[in-house]
Design a protein around this motif. Structure first.
Motif, PDB file in Angstrom:
ATOM      1  N   GLY A 173       0.783  -1.227   0.000  1.00  0.00           N
ATOM      2  CA  GLY A 173       0.000   0.000   0.000  1.00  0.00           C
ATOM      3  C   GLY A 173       0.812   1.273   0.000  1.00  0.00           C
ATOM      4  N   ALA A 174       2.089   1.192  -0.417  1.00  0.00           N
ATOM      5  CA  ALA A 174       2.925   2.392  -0.424  1.00  0.00           C
ATOM      6  C   ALA A 174       2.363   3.461  -1.353  1.00  0.00           C
ATOM      7  CB  ALA A 174       4.347   2.032  -0.835  1.00  0.00           C
ATOM      8  N   ASP A 175       1.696   3.035  -2.440  1.00  0.00           N
ATOM      9  CA  ASP A 175       1.110   4.004  -3.365  1.00  0.00           C
ATOM     10  C   ASP A 175       0.026   4.837  -2.704  1.00  0.00           C
ATOM     11  OD1 ASP A 175      -0.196   1.335  -3.397  1.00  0.00           O
ATOM     12  OD2 ASP A 175      -1.676   2.355  -4.645  1.00  0.00           O
ATOM     13  N   LEU A 210       1.581   7.933  -1.213  1.00  0.00           N
ATOM     14  CA  LEU A 210       1.829   8.944  -2.240  1.00  0.00           C
ATOM     15  C   LEU A 210       0.546   9.640  -2.657  1.00  0.00           C
ATOM     16  CD1 LEU A 210       4.371   6.978  -4.435  1.00  0.00           C
ATOM     17  CD2 LEU A 210       4.866   9.025  -3.098  1.00  0.00           C
ATOM     18  N   ALA A 211      -0.518   8.858  -2.823  1.00  0.00           N
ATOM     19  CA  ALA A 211      -1.798   9.448  -3.245  1.00  0.00           C
ATOM     20  C   ALA A 211      -2.331  10.425  -2.205  1.00  0.00           C
ATOM     21  CB  ALA A 211      -2.809   8.340  -3.514  1.00  0.00           C
ATOM     22  N   ASP A 229      -7.511   2.490   1.015  1.00  0.00           N
ATOM     23  CA  ASP A 229      -7.578   3.622   0.098  1.00  0.00           C
ATOM     24  C   ASP A 229      -7.105   4.868   0.845  1.00  0.00           C
ATOM     25  OD1 ASP A 229      -9.755   4.383   1.720  1.00  0.00           O
ATOM     26  OD2 ASP A 229     -11.242   3.672   0.288  1.00  0.00           O
ATOM     27  N   VAL A 230      -7.078   5.987   0.146  1.00  0.00           N
ATOM     28  CA  VAL A 230      -6.580   7.225   0.747  1.00  0.00           C
ATOM     29  C   VAL A 230      -7.405   7.606   1.970  1.00  0.00           C
ATOM     30  CG1 VAL A 230      -6.323   9.704   0.376  1.00  0.00           C
ATOM     31  CG2 VAL A 230      -5.524   8.096  -1.366  1.00  0.00           C
ATOM     32  N   GLY A 231      -8.718   7.437   1.843  1.00  0.00           N
ATOM     33  CA  GLY A 231      -9.581   7.767   2.970  1.00  0.00           C
ATOM     34  C   GLY A 231      -9.267   6.942   4.197  1.00  0.00           C
ATOM     35  N   GLY A 232      -9.003   5.655   3.999  1.00  0.00           N
ATOM     36  CA  GLY A 232      -8.674   4.793   5.119  1.00  0.00           C
ATOM     37  C   GLY A 232      -7.372   5.198   5.783  1.00  0.00           C
TER      38      GLY A 232
END
Length: 494
Positions: free
Chosen positions: A311-313, A316-317, A433-436
């Motif tokens: 989940g490294a991306d 970044l997101a 995800d970004v929200g999480g």
């Protein structure tokens, strides 16, 4: 009981990931509780020179190669009484190469990995049956796809050791074509969905699943997850069929190596009783070393592989929102080249005094980060066990983790009940995800803003028992259950 662990990696001899830590620590813990545990490895370049008391104990001719087996002793950091016997399966044409076990010096996978590890697994099976080597294991413990075909070769022997197959990461299966299957001389009857055939390919890992006496994973939650289509990587059906033989046994950590009271790599030693002072001193030292502003701001760390799994991306997101939080960030990682470039750009932002990125594998720096950081972010899409959250808790660093796999089993989410009971050790978030990620991190920052809550989370984490002795005892129980007469492999078709 005599047990032979078989793997492609073993710390400190050779390491690319957590597999090496397990294979370097579990056998030592087992030896402390009376199991004669030893390790079999491919004879990579330079390894024999790092062993003591070496001697050749066996040799096998396989597929046009001669594989010699060298026995030696690996010293432990815990002292000479904790030496680990190691067998190196040496063949210069196959294993004496630059680079890591799987890739050349340029980072490209060796095109003959199927041959390299296929020969290793077959030679291990022969060695386990060879009475002239002075060590006849009652049980062979295979780790991941590189060792898995040994289970198939052993299954056809009327008198053989019991076999345990440990899946460290189901996503890596050792998939090769039909031509490779034929070249390695596997019996034709094994080209079957009940054996090694997997959607028109040959799966090394599937051989371990189908032909072993017992299967383990590295956490109970992951053992449940891999029986579902979401996490089963196409093998969930086979794993459900073998549910009675599948269990999760949690990994441990080497508590001598990972100890903030004695760690030689950190700036200040500390215990749970003085963690605030100790971690503050380590934070200041790390900030100066990495060029971060020396500040009391919370320090958030990410340590691991730059891969989709981890989940490294997602970090970044979320970078703009992360920079909007009152925190500093340190990243220690290697992996996907595109992600490396993106993280390097992230470090070059106008907030460079708040973001430090080191794109390398550095054990010493990892120790310093665990001692200095306030929070460890682990946004994994799936996680068989994970070791970093265990190291973090040993050092009073609070894990912020996605609710999956071994992260569920090892981090107690901070809710009203667990906080009141003093059991909470970290923060869970649900969505990959970004929200999480932002939800989990914001919640953690709110919690540690209260010193009493922060100190309670640290104390609970530092008190948790993640020693290998606990895991070793559970494996001993499994091994003993396999000492009774076994039914012939369910599994070998034809």
């Amino acid at each position: 009981m005599k047990v032979l662990h078989v793997a492609a990696e073993c710390f400190p001899l050779v390491k690319t990931g957590g597999l090496a830590d397990v294979v370097g620590s579990l056998p030592l813990a087992q030896r402390r509780i009376g199991i004669d545990a030893r390790v079999a490895l491919p004879g990579y370049r330079g390894l024999a020179r790092r062993l003591e008391f070496t001697r050749t104990v066996a040799a096998f001719d396989l597929h046009g190669f001669q594989i010699g087996v060298t026995e030696g002793m690996l010293n432990s950091v815990e002292g000479p009484e904790q030496r680990l016997p190691v067998y190196l399966f040496e063949c210069p044409e196959l294993y004496d190469r630059p680079g890591d076990p799987y890739r050349d010096a340029a980072g490209k996978e060796h095109p003959d990995n199927a041959l390299r590890f296929g020969c290793f697994a077959e030679a291990v099976a022969r060695f386990a049956l060879h009475r002239g080597n002075g060590f006849s294991p009652a049980l062979v413990h295979l780790h991941d796809w590189q060792a898995a075909p040994a289970a198939a070769w052993l299954s056809i022997q009327p008198q053989r050791p019991a076999v345990v197959m440990t899946i460290h990461n189901l996503a890596y299966q050792g998939l090769f074509d039909r031509r490779t299957f034929e070249h390695l001389g596997f019996p034709e009857r094994w080209w079957s969905p009940q054996a090694m055939e997997f959607w028109g390919q040959c799966s090394f890992l599937k051989a371990g699943i189908q032909f072993s006496d017992a299967i383990t994973t590295v956490s109970p939650a992951y053992a449940r997850e891999i029986r579902t289509p979401e996490y089963g990587c196409g093998l969930d059906g086979e794993l459900r069929a073998r549910s009675a033989s599948l269990r999760g046994i949690l990994n441990g950590v080497d508590t001598a190596v990972w100890d903030p009271q004695t760690d030689p790599f950190i700036a200040a030693h500390y215990t749970a009783g003085d963690a605030t002072i100790g971690k503050s001193a380590n934070k200041s030292a790390l900030q100066e070393e990495l060029g971060l502003a020396v500040s009391t701001r919370p320090l958030v760390a990410f340590i691991g592989r730059l891969a989709d799994q981890k989940g490294a991306d997602l970090i970044l997101a979320a970078r703009e929102e992360l920079l909007g939080l009152d925190a500093q960030y340190v990243v220690l990682a290697t992996g996907d080249l595109a992600l490396q470039e993106a993280f390097a750009a992230f470090a070059g932002t106008t907030a460079a005094d708040r973001v430090a990125v080191r794109l390398l594998h550095d054990e010493v720096l990892a120790h310093k980060i665990f001692a200095a950081a306030d929070l460890l972010l682990i946004p994994s899409r799936f996680e068989p066990c994970g070791l970093n959250q265990l190291y973090a808790q040993r050092y009073g660093t609070i894990p912020v983790v996605r609710s999956t796999g071994g992260l569920i089993d090892t981090v107690v989410d901070a809710d009203a009940a667990t906080l009141a009971a003093g059991r909470a050790t970290g923060v869970h978030f649900r969505d990959a995800d970004v929200g999480g990620v932002l939800y989990g991190l914001r919640r953690a920052l709110e919690l540690i803003a209260d010193e009493a809550t922060r100190d309670g989370l640290r104390r609970a984490g530092m008190a948790a028992d993640f020693s290998w002795l606990r895991s070793a005892a559970e494996y001993r129980g499994l091994y003993r259950s396999l000492q009774a007469p076994r039914h012939p492999g369910p599994i070998a078709p034809g």
